[in-house]
Design a protein around this motif. Structure first.
Motif, short mmCIF file in Angstrom:
data_model
loop_
_atom_site.label_atom_id
_atom_site.label_comp_id
_atom_site.label_asym_id
_atom_site.label_seq_id
_atom_site.Cartn_x
_atom_site.Cartn_y
_atom_site.Cartn_z
N HIS A 1 112.09 31.81 -96.66
CA HIS A 1 111.08 32.34 -97.57
C HIS A 1 111.52 33.74 -97.99
O HIS A 1 111.59 34.64 -97.16
CB HIS A 1 109.73 32.37 -96.89
N ASP B 1 103.83 36.11 -99.45
CA ASP B 1 102.81 35.43 -100.23
C ASP B 1 101.45 36.07 -99.99
O ASP B 1 101.05 36.28 -98.84
CB ASP B 1 102.72 33.94 -99.85
N HIS C 1 98.51 31.64 -105.59
CA HIS C 1 98.91 32.77 -104.74
C HIS C 1 99.92 33.61 -105.51
O HIS C 1 100.43 33.19 -106.54
CB HIS C 1 99.51 32.30 -103.41
N HIS D 1 103.59 35.13 -105.08
CA HIS D 1 104.83 35.24 -104.30
C HIS D 1 105.50 36.52 -104.78
O HIS D 1 105.85 36.64 -105.94
CB HIS D 1 105.71 34.01 -104.52
ZN LIG Z 1 106.25 32.56 -101.42
#
Ligand SMILES: [Zn+2]
Length: 432
Positions: free
Chosen positions: A330, A334, A409, A411
């Motif tokens: 990742h 987030d 969301h 990122h």
């Molecule tokens: Zn993310």
């Protein structure tokens, strides 16, 4: 079954979060105090996020020695506040070796076994990798062969060679740094010399800090193997003479978890390799540019309202997709929230991209100078345009679920020379 999996994932996420918060706190100073019984041993108070390996690394001790001294049945179970005896740690620095002293005494050797690394061997004997490299005159610490005999140095590590003029001082923000963090290097020169540098095949870009001081920021890729890595620095005097020096940085493993991401069929179609590649190329072209001066000032701010701050996934988690192998990680943080929640520029800079992308959805990319960029993905609506200069905290768009996502969301990524680094470090720490 699915619910159980979710609970486990949540639990693992929570542990990872706690570890992160602890890891991101600057290393605590020596919390050692004299142990009544034995003047040679000192007790250390375990700090949040500590592991025995980290403590051993920090104080240059044998892991096995700490386990023995404390009679630990499970070295993976230590808790904040716990008192741990550090055998042989001195409160005051040991008398330094006079210049020109003989190299440290060597009293042991090690026969390299299949699968062993220098990092592992150094840990086994509780010596630093740097000392191993010096004692064995290793040109490349990554290359060991089975059956090779390594000298295990004992005694205090040798004092580093004095820097050659025009180098006066070289300072690293974190001489032992965790995967995924940003390293700051400050170099002081005695005269007006040109300065260049390399790390892992990438050039360093320097900015002037004071009269003779320059600084640069270095991305430590989150998948860097824990080991010792040299930073090459070359100063070129006005008469053209060049002087090269090396500064070593130790990369330690980060406490990253692993998670599996499930996509339904419709979303999975977006995992089309060609589309991903096209989008990637476009971004790589942008974030490999280097604006040669910093456009930001001070710590970054959160890209969302702090009053409704909710981090749903941390940077660095190793990822697999639809049950496949964990081949990626990742690359950002987030933030949860509803569609339409405002998104702000984390620092001052120039918008270099503001448009819809297939995988990342509506995207804003801001250039902060020195090869540093921040990216804001999956937005519902963008309110800035390409070329626009923004200040820290400027409204740039609204949260959404565009692109390849499972729900609304933000990122948020920080890229340095194209490498995704831990974004929260830039909020918690003033860089440089
Ligand atoms: Zn993310």
């Amino acid at each position: 079954m699915a619910d159980f999996g979710k609970v486990v994932k949540l639990f693992v996420g929570l542990i990872a979060l706690l570890l992160w918060i602890a890891i991101l706190t600057p290393f605590a100073p020596l919390h050692a105090q004299e142990n009544q019984g034995n003047p040679e041993n000192f007790t250390y108070t375990v700090q949040p996020g500590d592991t025995l390996t980290l403590i051993a690394l920090r104080y240059n001790l044998k892991l096995a020695g700490i386990i023995l001294a404390n009679n630990l049945s499970n070295p993976n179970l230590i808790f904040p506040g716990q008192q741990i005896i550090l055998p042989g740690v001195m409160l005051s620095p040991a008398p330094s070796t006079p210049p020109g002293a003989s190299p440290p005494a060597v009293d042991q050797t090690h026969l390299v076994q299949p699968g062993e690394t220098l990092f592992g061997i150094a840990n086994l004997y509780g010596v630093s990798i740097g000392a191993m490299v010096l004692a064995n005159d290793l040109a490349n610490p990554d290359v060991l062969y089975v059956g090779q005999t390594l000298l295990i140095p004992s005694g205090p590590p040798p004092t580093p060679e004095p820097l050659q003029a025009p180098f006066v001082a070289v300072e690293l923000s974190e001489p032992t740094i965790i995967q995924g963090r940003t390293l700051v290097i400050k170099v002081t020169l005695s005269e007006d010399a040109g300065l260049s540098g390399m790390f892992e095949g990438r050039p360093l870009f320097f900015s002037q800090a004071g009269n003779q001081q320059r600084w640069s920021i270095i991305a430590i890729h989150t998948l860097t193997e824990p080991n010792i890595y040299p930073i090459t620095l070359t100063a070129t005097r006005p008469d053209g003479a060049a002087v090269t020096t090396y500064e070593n940085v130790t990369v330690a493993a980060g406490p990253y978890g692993t998670e599996d991401i499930q996509f339904d069929d419709e979303r999975s179609e977006l995992l089309d390799a060609e589309l991903i590649e096209l989008e990637q190329k476009k971004l790589v072209n942008l974030w490999s540019q280097v604006t040669p001066r910093p456009l930001w000032e001070g710590p970054f701010r959160y890209p969302v309202e702090v009053s409704s701050l909710r981090i749903t996934s941390h940077y660095g988690t190793r990822r697999s997709y639809n049950g496949g192998p964990a081949t990626s990680f990742h690359g950002g943080t987030d933030f949860g929230g509803g569609v339409g929640a405002p998104i702000y520029a984390a620092a001052a800079g120039r918008v270099v991209l503001a448009e819809p992308l297939t995988v990342r959805g509506n995207t804003v990319l801001i250039d902060h100078g020195m090869g540093l960029f921040s990216g804001y993905f999956h937005q519902n609506q963008l309110v800035v345009s390409q070329g626009q200069e923004v200040q820290a905290g400027a409204l740039i768009g609204y949260m959404g679920s565009t692109g390849l996502v499972t729900g609304p969301h933000l990122h948020w990524e920080i890229r340095l020379q194209g490498i995704a680094v831990e974004p929260l470090q830039w909020i918690q720490q003033e860089i440089p």
